[in-house]
Write an enzyme that holds these catalytic residues in place. Structure first.
Site, mmCIF file in Angstrom:
data_model
loop_
_atom_site.group_PDB
_atom_site.id
_atom_site.type_symbol
_atom_site.label_atom_id
_atom_site.label_comp_id
_atom_site.label_asym_id
_atom_site.label_seq_id
_atom_site.Cartn_x
_atom_site.Cartn_y
_atom_site.Cartn_z
ATOM 1 N N ASP A 206 0.891 -1.007 0.069
ATOM 2 C CA ASP A 206 -0.159 0.094 0.443
ATOM 3 C C ASP A 206 0.739 1.001 -0.049
ATOM 4 O OD1 ASP A 206 -2.245 1.114 0.368
ATOM 5 O OD2 ASP A 206 -1.626 1.572 2.639
ATOM 6 N N THR B 48 -3.070 5.433 -4.324
ATOM 7 C CA THR B 48 -2.618 6.009 -3.449
ATOM 8 C C THR B 48 -0.366 6.475 -3.556
ATOM 9 O OG1 THR B 48 -2.132 4.463 -2.085
ATOM 10 C CG2 THR B 48 -3.505 6.028 -0.744
ATOM 11 N N THR B 49 -0.586 4.627 -5.122
ATOM 12 C CA THR B 49 0.282 4.402 -5.028
ATOM 13 C C THR B 49 0.417 5.262 -6.732
ATOM 14 O OG1 THR B 49 0.282 2.059 -4.296
ATOM 15 C CG2 THR B 49 1.801 2.935 -6.098
ATOM 16 N N ASP C 267 -9.430 0.245 2.528
ATOM 17 C CA ASP C 267 -9.116 0.918 0.864
ATOM 18 C C ASP C 267 -10.055 0.423 -0.090
ATOM 19 O OD1 ASP C 267 -6.549 1.674 1.882
ATOM 20 O OD2 ASP C 267 -5.815 0.567 0.062
#
Length: 526
Positions: free
Chosen positions: A61, A94-95, A387
């Site tokens: 994550d 998020t990445t 998530d």
């Protein structure tokens, strides 16, 4: 006369090219660090703390990885920040947001090297971001009106989100858990009423969703094991004063009978407190703090289930889902709001006994019990599920859906490319660079899966020049596939947040032309 140095001894400054290069390199290094975790075949990272216990976290994550890093480079901190905001705002992507910002800066670096002013690049990026967003808006699907199709959309989004996590093997099972939990919220984005309990043992497939609330505590000895139509008083109060506790004071008693009198007075005080609590007409008492043996006996005699030492998070959530309030004084029973539920009973999960509250006042409350081989697996499973829950709860509110698998990036890149051809002047170079940065995302997804990215992206580009193509990268078969048939979908809100946040972050770092590091403050007389 030239000034030798404006700053104190330990302060440093970097100007112009050097400052810009330091910013670019820091930001690109952060993007390269998390790049390998992107996509369904992304790899994990082990994070080991240097503190006591040397705790280990295994995760892919982006936000979790970046949160754990102690970074010195100021531009890199900007990217860590946008990843954290993306996590708080929509829960996923998020990445992607960090990788896209890194690619935008990589392209900007090449343009700056050809003597194009950063402000021109920023202007081009802004136009390109607007164009990319419009291109997505024209291709969104919205099935809010059709409940069946909308639920199918949610399932696809949950499975796409989970396919890049540890839960990818059982993604259908967990997608169903997540969709069921979010549908119970009836449009609320407050995930407080969805509780996640982790119990080592069994396999991930043994995880299940339970309607109601589960408290990770045991029922005491001699107390009722099952209560129907429960009236619950949730409290945070001291129930351990049946022993003499006079800290730091000296009491002189001329005989043991005097000590006994003091103890009896303490006991009577506790008995009064318990009577006040019983007077609320309750049959279940849940306390944040310890309950000593004497009050526990009194509660058991009155047929009241007393649960002690429920952690603070537990009682806050219990009060929320049963519709009660946390009390700490008991003089006015009419001012205390009690919680209600239909049944309290003891259940077994694995080797552990837990207390189950079913038929709670807040109908949308539920508990997801995660099972797994070890605590590391469970922690990562919880992050993955969190998530998915975040993305789904946002999608219930903003029901616009896109296809996934690199399809949105190709749609945006095509629109931005066409805009670059129509735009005069140097801005067109920046717009073109934006398009290349977008194509980097499907390229990285393919690279991480060990595929020939150059060939796949070339095929994708050719497919997207046909009208309304649904082509994206199918990493499972290692070829270009139809994303609509494969059921790979993403939430529009996530993609929009990634696009706008990455552009703003890149813009902010591009504006920098000087980095000043201040000297630490010193104490007087040192």
């Amino acid at each position: 006369m030239a000034i030798e140095s404006l700053f104190k001894d330990e302060a440093t400054e970097e100007k112009g090219e050097r400052a810009r290069m330091a910013s670019f390199i820091g930001a690109m290094a952060i993007a390269d660090l998390v790049k390998t975790t992107l996509g369904p075949k992304g790899m994990d990272k082990i994070l080991q703390s240097t503190g006591r216990g040397r705790s280990v976290t295994v995760t892919n994550d982006g936000a979790t990885i970046l949160k754990s890093l102690h970074i010195d480079n100021p531009a890199a901190k900007v990217l860590v920040d946008i990843s954290k905001v993306q996590d708080d705002e929509v829960g996923d992507g998020t990445t992607s947001v960090v990788v896209l910002a890194g690619e935008l800066l990589r392209e900007a670096e090449k343009l700056v090297a050809t003597k194009i002013h950063p402000m021109t690049i920023i202007a081009g990026y802004r136009i390109a971001a607007e164009c990319a967003r419009d291109a997505l808006l024209q291709r969104v699907r919205d099935n809010k009106e059709d409940a069946e199709k909308f639920k199918a959309d949610l399932m696809k989004i949950a499975m796409t989100t989970l396919s890049s996590k540890i839960l990818s093997q059982d993604k259908e099972h967990f997608a169903k858990l997540a969709v069921d939990a979010v549908m119970r919220l009836k449009g609320s984005t407050n995930l407080e009423s969805i509780q996640i309990i982790k119990k080592p043992g069994g396999s991930l497939k043994d995880s299940f969703l339970d309607e109601g609330f589960i408290l990770d505590k045991k029922i005491g000895i001699g107390q009722p094991k099952r209560i129907e139509n429960a009236k619950i008083l949730v409290a945070n109060t001291a129930m351990d004063t049946d022993k003499v506790k006079i800290y730091g004071a000296r009491v002189r008693a001329d005989s043991m009978s005097r000590v006994a009198e003091i103890e009896t007075a303490e006991k009577e005080k506790m008995r009064e407190k318990v009577q006040k609590i019983i007077a609320h007409g309750i049959n279940c008492f849940v306390n944040r703090q310890l309950i000593y043996n004497f009050p526990e006996e009194l509660f058991a005699d009155a047929g009241i289930l007393a649960i002690e030492h429920a952690d603070f998070d537990g009682i806050e959530r219990l009060a929320l889902v049963t519709g009660g309030e946390i009390a700490s004084t008991f003089d006015n029973p009419e001012s205390v709001k009690l919680g209600h539920c239909k049944l309290i009973e003891e259940i077994m999960i694995g080797e552990d006994k837990l207390i189950h509250f079913s038929g709670v006042e807040m109908g949308q409350a539920c508990t997801i019990v995660l099972r797994g081989a070890s605590n590391h697996v469970l922690d990562e499973a919880e992050r993955s599920l969190h998530d998915a829950l975040c993305v789904l709860s946002q999608t219930v509110n903003d029901s616009r859906v896109l296809l996934g698998g690199g399809w949105p990036e190709m749609v945006m890149a095509k629109a931005v490319d066409e805009l670059a051809r129509k735009t005069p002047g140097k801005k067109s170079l920046a717009i073109e660079a934006f398009s290349r940065a977008l194509i980097a995302i499907p390229t990285i997804i393919a690279d991480n899966a060990g595929l020939d990215s150059a060939d796949l992206v070339a095929q994708l580009r050719a497919e997207h020049h046909k009208e309304t193509s649904n082509a994206g990268i199918d990493v499972i078969s290692g070829s270009v596939g139809d994303m609509a048939e494969l059921g790979i979908s993403e939430a529009f809100k996530v993609k929009q947040a990634v696009l706008l946040s990455a552009t703003e972050a890149a813009e902010m770092i591009l504006r920098v032309d000087e980095i000043i590091t201040c000297a630490p403050r010193r104490r007087e007389g040192m």
